[in-house]
Design a protein around this motif. Structure first.
Motif, PDB file in Angstrom:
ATOM      1  N   CYS A  84      43.858  96.017 -32.753  1.00 28.57           N
ATOM      2  CA  CYS A  84      43.927  94.737 -33.464  1.00 28.57           C
ATOM      3  C   CYS A  84      42.645  94.566 -34.404  1.00 28.57           C
ATOM      4  CB  CYS A  84      44.126  93.816 -32.490  1.00 28.57           C
ATOM      5  SG  CYS A  84      45.747  93.504 -31.899  1.00 28.57           S
ATOM      6  N   ALA A  85      41.474  94.718 -33.732  1.00 28.22           N
ATOM      7  CA  ALA A  85      40.211  94.227 -34.730  1.00 28.22           C
ATOM      8  C   ALA A  85      39.755  95.248 -35.771  1.00 28.22           C
ATOM      9  CB  ALA A  85      39.114  94.268 -33.666  1.00 28.22           C
ATOM     10  N   LEU A  86      40.595  96.493 -35.617  1.00 33.73           N
ATOM     11  CA  LEU A  86      40.314  97.475 -36.451  1.00 33.73           C
ATOM     12  C   LEU A  86      41.300  97.247 -37.924  1.00 33.73           C
ATOM     13  CD1 LEU A  86      38.517  98.725 -34.475  1.00 33.73           C
ATOM     14  CD2 LEU A  86      39.573 100.942 -35.126  1.00 33.73           C
ATOM     15  N   SER A  87      42.488  96.905 -37.246  1.00 34.06           N
ATOM     16  CA  SER A  87      43.350  96.793 -38.595  1.00 34.06           C
ATOM     17  C   SER A  87      44.565  95.720 -38.459  1.00 34.06           C
ATOM     18  CB  SER A  87      44.218  98.159 -38.480  1.00 34.06           C
ATOM     19  OG  SER A  87      45.190  98.395 -37.344  1.00 34.06           O
ATOM     20  N   GLY A  88      44.253  94.680 -37.497  1.00 33.01           N
ATOM     21  CA  GLY A  88      45.530  93.880 -37.152  1.00 33.01           C
ATOM     22  C   GLY A  88      46.421  94.416 -36.277  1.00 33.01           C
ATOM     23  N   GLY A  89      46.460  95.657 -35.800  1.00 32.06           N
ATOM     24  CA  GLY A  89      47.465  95.980 -34.718  1.00 32.06           C
ATOM     25  C   GLY A  89      48.636  95.811 -35.049  1.00 32.06           C
ATOM     26  N   PRO A  90      49.457  95.312 -33.831  1.00 35.43           N
ATOM     27  CA  PRO A  90      51.017  95.128 -34.272  1.00 35.43           C
ATOM     28  C   PRO A  90      51.098  93.991 -35.063  1.00 35.43           C
ATOM     29  CG  PRO A  90      50.325  95.138 -32.000  1.00 35.43           C
ATOM     30  CD  PRO A  90      49.029  95.250 -32.680  1.00 35.43           C
TER      31      PRO A  90
END
Ligand code: SF4
Length: 247
Positions: free
Chosen positions: A201-207
């Motif tokens: 989530c912190a890296l790309s927004g995750g789901p």
């Protein structure tokens, strides 16, 4: 007192000997994947279509570990002929681009900033910011303080106040509502400071990637020094990254 001593005697020494010795993880653990460059193009395309995270580049036969949530769908679909997950938990990188990979990740220690090792090698105090996280990444960071991992023996601690911290550890997709709190916490940390992004989530927004309510990666807001992928990253993945980047 006697009860405590008896209990201590019975329990023995429970702290892990990692990193002096290696730790065997359960067979079902999904660590660093291997991508088979010789897999048929249609199989790669089917895996890319099935990936809920759009983490697979079927043409270049690469996987973005910053997006991957390690659900295992691609491995099951390809029966391991295109992507198979191994037991290697060493996934942290200093450069976000290194997470788009065929399974090879550069050794983190080589990419660590030397002045950070000099500054924080003996003592690193971190403030955790849960920016709309589901609590999975947070729980697996918390567990580092338990007697088994005993993070404090390496001189690394989580602290309550950003004014006492050398950096922040951010988890969660950074919702719009959490941005102000995140910036305030970052600004309260005295310079020089470090920023660590933990979890998909912190890296790309995750789901939640693609949603206007969240941020498409912490590095679009702040200068990130260390990226730790996973959903959530295993405590050993976090520990390995912290020790190799700062020690
Ligand atoms: S394990 Fe990762 S790459 Fe494979 S389908 Fe799941 S999210 Fe996509």
């Amino acid at each position: 007192m006697l009860k405590t001593l008896k209990n201590r005697f019975e329990q023995g020494y429970r702290t892990s000997s990692y990193p002096k010795t290696t730790i065997e993880l359960p067979a079902r653990y999904r660590g660093r994947p291997q991508v088979n460059a010789d897999a048929p193009a249609d199989l790669a395309a089917r895996c890319a279509d099935a990936c809920p995270q759009e983490a697979i580049d079927a043409e270049r036969k690469l996987i973005d570990l910053g997006r991957c949530v390690f659900c295992g769908s691609c491995e099951r679909l390809s029966k391991g002929r295109f992507i198979s997950f191994g037991q290697n938990f060493e996934l942290g990188v200093a450069d976000r681009e290194h997470l788009t990979t065929d399974g090879r990740i550069p050794a983190l220690a080589r990419h660590a900033k030397k002045h950070f090792k000099a500054l924080f090698g003996r003592s690193l105090q971190l403030r955790q910011v849960s920016a709309a996280g589901c609590n999975a990444c947070e729980a697996d960071l918390n567990v580092l303080a338990t007697p088994f991992f005993d993070l404090a023996r390496f001189g690394i601690n989580f602290v309550a106040s950003p004014r006492h911290a050398d950096g922040i550890v951010v988890t969660g997709p950074i919702s719009r509502n959490m941005r102000t709190a995140l910036f305030s916490t970052y600004e309260a940390v005295p310079a020089p400071k470090v920023v660590i992004a933990v979890g998909s989530c912190a890296l790309s927004g995750g789901p939640f990637h693609g949603s206007p309510e969240i941020t498409a990666g912490l590095d679009s807001l702040l200068p990130v020094d260390l990226f730790i992928p996973g959903c959530p990253p295993h405590p050993l993945t976090n520990l390995h990254a912290l020790l190799n980047y700062f020690k």
